[in-house]
Scaffold this motif. Sequence first.
Motif, PDB file in Angstrom:
ATOM      1  N   ARG A  77      38.048  20.768  20.889  1.00 29.21           N
ATOM      2  CA  ARG A  77      37.056  21.667  20.317  1.00 29.21           C
ATOM      3  C   ARG A  77      36.651  22.724  21.352  1.00 29.21           C
ATOM      4  NH1 ARG A  77      32.768  17.087  18.757  1.00 29.21           N
ATOM      5  NH2 ARG A  77      33.123  16.806  21.012  1.00 29.21           N
ATOM      6  N   PRO A  78      36.632  23.996  20.960  1.00 29.99           N
ATOM      7  CA  PRO A  78      36.238  25.040  21.902  1.00 29.99           C
ATOM      8  C   PRO A  78      34.814  24.815  22.414  1.00 29.99           C
ATOM      9  CG  PRO A  78      37.276  25.993  19.963  1.00 29.99           C
ATOM     10  CD  PRO A  78      37.036  24.547  19.650  1.00 29.99           C
ATOM     11  N   ARG A  79      34.632  25.005  23.713  1.00 28.66           N
ATOM     12  CA  ARG A  79      33.278  24.916  24.271  1.00 28.66           C
ATOM     13  C   ARG A  79      32.472  26.133  23.832  1.00 28.66           C
ATOM     14  NH1 ARG A  79      32.273  21.379  28.393  1.00 28.66           N
ATOM     15  NH2 ARG A  79      30.205  21.565  27.469  1.00 28.66           N
ATOM     16  N   LYS A  80      31.181  25.926  23.671  1.00 29.17           N
ATOM     17  CA  LYS A  80      30.295  26.991  23.209  1.00 29.17           C
ATOM     18  C   LYS A  80      29.428  27.573  24.316  1.00 29.17           C
ATOM     19  CE  LYS A  80      31.711  26.448  18.970  1.00 29.17           C
ATOM     20  NZ  LYS A  80      32.599  27.472  18.357  1.00 29.17           N
ATOM     21  N   SER A  81      29.532  27.017  25.513  1.00 26.98           N
ATOM     22  CA  SER A  81      28.721  27.497  26.635  1.00 26.98           C
ATOM     23  C   SER A  81      29.598  27.628  27.867  1.00 26.98           C
ATOM     24  CB  SER A  81      27.557  26.535  26.912  1.00 26.98           C
ATOM     25  OG  SER A  81      28.060  25.240  27.235  1.00 26.98           O
ATOM     26  N   GLY A  82      29.066  28.284  28.898  1.00 28.98           N
ATOM     27  CA  GLY A  82      29.818  28.503  30.126  1.00 28.98           C
ATOM     28  C   GLY A  82      29.382  27.553  31.223  1.00 28.98           C
ATOM     29  N   GLY A  83      29.530  28.024  32.465  1.00 32.57           N
ATOM     30  CA  GLY A  83      29.086  27.238  33.609  1.00 32.57           C
ATOM     31  C   GLY A  83      30.160  26.427  34.278  1.00 32.57           C
ATOM     32  N   ASP A  84      31.417  26.446  33.748  1.00 37.48           N
ATOM     33  CA  ASP A  84      32.506  25.752  34.441  1.00 37.48           C
ATOM     34  C   ASP A  84      32.854  26.514  35.720  1.00 37.48           C
ATOM     35  OD1 ASP A  84      33.164  23.749  32.305  1.00 37.48           O
ATOM     36  OD2 ASP A  84      33.686  25.564  31.177  1.00 37.48           O
ATOM     37  N   LEU A  85      33.333  25.805  36.730  1.00 44.87           N
ATOM     38  CA  LEU A  85      33.824  26.451  37.945  1.00 44.87           C
ATOM     39  C   LEU A  85      35.343  26.535  37.848  1.00 44.87           C
ATOM     40  CD1 LEU A  85      33.589  27.662  40.738  1.00 44.87           C
ATOM     41  CD2 LEU A  85      33.427  25.355  41.701  1.00 44.87           C
ATOM     42  N   LEU A  86      35.856  27.763  37.820  1.00 42.14           N
ATOM     43  CA  LEU A  86      37.286  28.010  37.666  1.00 42.14           C
ATOM     44  C   LEU A  86      37.814  28.814  38.843  1.00 42.14           C
ATOM     45  CD1 LEU A  86      37.217  29.168  33.929  1.00 42.14           C
ATOM     46  CD2 LEU A  86      37.888  26.902  34.740  1.00 42.14           C
ATOM     47  N   TYR A  87      39.057  28.539  39.242  1.00 46.14           N
ATOM     48  CA  TYR A  87      39.753  29.357  40.224  1.00 46.14           C
ATOM     49  C   TYR A  87      40.932  30.040  39.530  1.00 46.14           C
ATOM     50  CZ  TYR A  87      37.405  26.974  44.131  1.00 46.14           C
ATOM     51  OH  TYR A  87      36.483  26.472  45.012  1.00 46.14           O
ATOM     52  N   ALA A  88      41.243  31.259  39.958  1.00 46.41           N
ATOM     53  CA  ALA A  88      42.395  31.982  39.427  1.00 46.41           C
ATOM     54  C   ALA A  88      43.135  32.645  40.589  1.00 46.41           C
ATOM     55  CB  ALA A  88      41.946  33.032  38.414  1.00 46.41           C
ATOM     56  N   ARG A  89      44.444  32.588  40.514  1.00 47.35           N
ATOM     57  CA  ARG A  89      45.264  33.116  41.600  1.00 47.35           C
ATOM     58  C   ARG A  89      46.539  33.707  41.010  1.00 47.35           C
ATOM     59  NH1 ARG A  89      46.361  28.754  45.985  1.00 47.35           N
ATOM     60  NH2 ARG A  89      47.370  27.702  44.251  1.00 47.35           N
ATOM     61  N   LEU A  90      47.022  34.783  41.626  1.00 48.16           N
ATOM     62  CA  LEU A  90      48.282  35.402  41.254  1.00 48.16           C
ATOM     63  C   LEU A  90      49.237  35.202  42.427  1.00 48.16           C
ATOM     64  CD1 LEU A  90      49.196  37.066  38.751  1.00 48.16           C
ATOM     65  CD2 LEU A  90      48.781  39.124  40.105  1.00 48.16           C
ATOM     66  N   GLN A  91      50.451  34.685  42.156  1.00 49.13           N
ATOM     67  CA  GLN A  91      51.347  34.309  43.246  1.00 49.13           C
ATOM     68  C   GLN A  91      52.778  34.725  42.984  1.00 49.13           C
ATOM     69  OE1 GLN A  91      51.282  31.250  45.703  1.00 49.13           O
ATOM     70  NE2 GLN A  91      49.107  30.846  45.661  1.00 49.13           N
ATOM     71  N   ASN A  92      53.522  34.881  44.073  1.00 45.55           N
ATOM     72  CA  ASN A  92      54.978  34.972  44.052  1.00 45.55           C
ATOM     73  C   ASN A  92      55.466  34.205  45.267  1.00 45.55           C
ATOM     74  OD1 ASN A  92      57.706  35.656  44.410  1.00 45.55           O
ATOM     75  ND2 ASN A  92      57.444  37.660  43.463  1.00 45.55           N
ATOM     76  N   ARG A  93      55.878  32.968  45.043  1.00 47.16           N
ATOM     77  CA  ARG A  93      56.275  32.114  46.162  1.00 47.16           C
ATOM     78  C   ARG A  93      57.519  32.640  46.877  1.00 47.16           C
ATOM     79  NH1 ARG A  93      54.128  26.811  45.783  1.00 47.16           N
ATOM     80  NH2 ARG A  93      52.033  27.000  44.898  1.00 47.16           N
ATOM     81  N   ALA A  94      58.380  33.363  46.138  1.00 49.76           N
ATOM     82  CA  ALA A  94      59.627  33.849  46.743  1.00 49.76           C
ATOM     83  C   ALA A  94      59.362  34.819  47.883  1.00 49.76           C
ATOM     84  CB  ALA A  94      60.498  34.514  45.682  1.00 49.76           C
ATOM     85  N   VAL A  95      58.298  35.608  47.770  1.00 48.30           N
ATOM     86  CA  VAL A  95      57.971  36.572  48.833  1.00 48.30           C
ATOM     87  C   VAL A  95      56.657  36.200  49.518  1.00 48.30           C
ATOM     88  CG1 VAL A  95      59.266  38.469  47.812  1.00 48.30           C
ATOM     89  CG2 VAL A  95      56.885  38.136  47.159  1.00 48.30           C
ATOM     90  N   PHE A  96      56.220  34.953  49.308  1.00 45.41           N
ATOM     91  CA  PHE A  96      54.989  34.445  49.940  1.00 45.41           C
ATOM     92  C   PHE A  96      53.825  35.406  49.728  1.00 45.41           C
ATOM     93  CE2 PHE A  96      58.591  32.705  52.302  1.00 45.41           C
ATOM     94  CZ  PHE A  96      58.333  31.344  52.186  1.00 45.41           C
ATOM     95  N   ALA A  97      53.632  35.778  48.455  1.00 45.82           N
ATOM     96  CA  ALA A  97      52.561  36.705  48.098  1.00 45.82           C
ATOM     97  C   ALA A  97      51.502  35.984  47.276  1.00 45.82           C
ATOM     98  CB  ALA A  97      53.128  37.890  47.314  1.00 45.82           C
ATOM     99  N   GLY A  98      50.257  36.404  47.411  1.00 46.57           N
ATOM    100  CA  GLY A  98      49.187  35.797  46.639  1.00 46.57           C
ATOM    101  C   GLY A  98      47.901  36.588  46.751  1.00 46.57           C
TER     102      GLY A  98
END
Length: 522
Positions: A94-115
């Motif tokens: 069921r979709p949550r109706k409130s916020g407050g979660d702690l989330l991390y987001a990252r963009l990566q390319n392991r082939a060129v060791f980028a992030g």
Amino acid sequence: MAPKPNTITPFGPTEPASVCSFHSASPENATEVNLLKESIAWPETPSVRPDFSLNDTSDPAHSTFTILPRRGGGSWHIGDQLEVLIRVSDYRGRPRKSGGDLLYARLQNRAVFAGVAGKVLDHRNGSYTAVFSLLWEGKAQVEVSLVHPSEAITVLAKVTQEYPDRAYFLSVFRSGSVTETVTCNVCLKGPKEKLCNYTDLHTGEPWFCYKPKKLTCDNRITHSKGGFSFKPESNENQLFQRGVNMKVSIPSSGPSSIDILPKLKDGTSDIVKTKPAGYYYQGAWRALDGTTVRQFNNASARTQCLKGKVVHLYGDSTVRQFFEFLTGNTPDLKKFDLKSPGKAGPYMALDYKNNILLTYRCHGTPILYTPMPAIETRHIATELRTVAGGPDTVIVISVWAHFTSFPIEVYIRRLLNIKRAVVQLLTRAPDTLVIIRTSNPKGSVLSEIRTSSDWYALQCYKVLREIFKGVNVQLLDAWEMCLAHHLPHSLHPQPAIIKNMIDVVLSHTCPLGGKSKGATKQ
């Protein structure tokens, strides 16, 4: 992107300085402290009843993220802004109706060791948007993880409210053959006549020990970590499960990667829309605050940069790592034996030939170290009063890891004292280079989570950035440097990350084209 929400500030009220309290603030700081607390207020989180069900909380396995189309359509280019929509659901789907979660987001390319780290925006309705700057050509993989469900944040805030003294400390008092060990802390319960008051006269930083039964307050010899004492609700442990709901990846509802083309020639892209501190490429940190980060890949390069310099490192073990890295990888920088206890320091290293002095001193109480002389628990603000400063002096400060179990006011008071001392130093010696290292994400150990969760460290990170905004210091953003890297999070970042941090420090010490200090850019 969302209306201003009803928020909670999960810390107690600011109380008068005359009260022994973990929440006290001096009258001149009271307004600033309250504004700082408001600036880091977390979105309102659900209450956690004794009979709560895990099924009603955020489940990363039932949550998803979706890469949104490029605004204006077409292919992705360097300099574009990538937006990712995150929808959080519970264990029943069921979709949550409130916020407050702690989330991390990252963009990566392991082939060129980028992030690069993404900025997560909470819409307070169970959905979030992660925003990234596209900074390299080629593949980019989106990674989103749930660090804590919102109910866990409720518990972490409650623990700090109910057990502000859950970290405790010990001191040994000795005179002749008589020895006594007592408990010490920022604040202790009991009448004044039962306490030894070691409040620092210069900074006003409070510190108390219970008065020994046979000895006097003047007989205090050592300071050491005592431990942690509190009674967590056993049913709340299910909110902190590795592999279940703590630092667990959220799956994609579609493609999880994109291809990035070179920057458009018409200049329509803007690489600082989300204002990341920097990013990794080929494993090297590239700052986005105007600093050219050089690579000091050998001892000769580090020695040449530090020649004629005095470098003082102040703080916890996360800046002691800098001392250990430099002495371990710069053979001519010899550690001088000061007969200091264990890891507490103080430490000193010298390179006589190149006239380099490197020192480390831990910050004052509260500090969770093995036994050390009480006389060595000096406050950084006091130490900075003895520094002459000048163009050949480098100061690096890292203070946060020993404050995560205390109400945020304790940390704010410490940073405000350090800030005042830094401003005074830069007034008398404006050419002094001062670098402030932020907190960083850590590993997740259940036994320690209620004293050192990433959520606590994140509050420290946000407060530090606010306090030093506009001050003529350089900010070493350890939070983003760790979040953007593919290595696991740890209180003490791994050598590859420390090497990049050292490169940032040395790049400020020896910038291309000469001295180019400036106020913190955020």
